[in-house]
Scaffold this motif. Sequence first.
Motif, PDB file in Angstrom:
ATOM      1  N   ARG A 172     -10.765 126.596  -9.640  1.00 15.79           N
ATOM      2  CA  ARG A 172     -11.318 126.081 -10.682  1.00 15.79           C
ATOM      3  C   ARG A 172     -10.438 126.635 -11.886  1.00 15.79           C
ATOM      4  O   ARG A 172     -10.044 126.068 -12.990  1.00 15.79           O
ATOM      5  N   ASP A 173     -10.638 127.948 -11.742  1.00 19.24           N
ATOM      6  CA  ASP A 173      -9.926 128.870 -12.774  1.00 19.24           C
ATOM      7  C   ASP A 173      -8.400 128.400 -13.015  1.00 19.24           C
ATOM      8  O   ASP A 173      -7.856 128.339 -14.158  1.00 19.24           O
TER       9      ASP A 173
ATOM     10  N   GLU B 217      -6.982 125.583 -12.131  1.00 15.84           N
ATOM     11  CA  GLU B 217      -6.850 124.320 -12.357  1.00 15.84           C
ATOM     12  C   GLU B 217      -7.281 123.993 -13.965  1.00 15.84           C
ATOM     13  O   GLU B 217      -6.739 123.311 -14.508  1.00 15.84           O
ATOM     14  N   GLU B 218      -8.231 124.800 -14.610  1.00 15.23           N
ATOM     15  CA  GLU B 218      -8.751 124.546 -15.655  1.00 15.23           C
ATOM     16  C   GLU B 218      -7.947 125.495 -16.824  1.00 15.23           C
ATOM     17  O   GLU B 218      -8.004 125.250 -17.934  1.00 15.23           O
TER      18      GLU B 218
ATOM     19  N   SER C 268     -14.538 133.051 -18.678  1.00 14.85           N
ATOM     20  CA  SER C 268     -14.865 132.517 -17.398  1.00 14.85           C
ATOM     21  C   SER C 268     -15.543 133.595 -16.490  1.00 14.85           C
ATOM     22  O   SER C 268     -16.556 133.355 -15.886  1.00 14.85           O
TER      23      SER C 268
END
Length: 152
Positions: free
Chosen positions: A58-59, A61-62, A147
């Motif tokens: 997720r990190d 990708e985002e 994050s």
Amino acid sequence: MKRHPALIPLSQDHHQGLLLAQLIKKDAPDYNDLPKDLIGKMNYAKEVYNNELIQHFRDEEELVFPFLKGKNQEVDNLISEILNEHILLKEKILSLNKNSDLIHQLDEIGNLLNGHIRKEERILFEKAQLILSEEELLNIQNKFDESRLKKT
């Protein structure tokens, strides 16, 4: 090339991922305090996926890929490959179950994960450090800080 601080959290995650990859490969040596039997390795792979890899993917990708997309076709193609590998790794890890082919399933995942991490470290991150401006890298670093603080 020395890793930019913005990408260090991902590189640190990769260390754990490489440990998992080595552990589950066929004929892997025993590692201290890590599972030695196939079922233990399977459960450990699922645990690492659920507790670490999901957030790591997720990190990337985002927080990182949006800054890289559209910079050049080679990087866009690389990101596409990596995204496909994220999906494949998820599918393979989540479909692990106790069966006669477990040793081959684990070995396949170990080899895929190892190659995936090496691709990110040796190719994508190197290119990212050349392509992204210092301002973009600092922006990524700030997003990582936010994050990872939420995670704790």
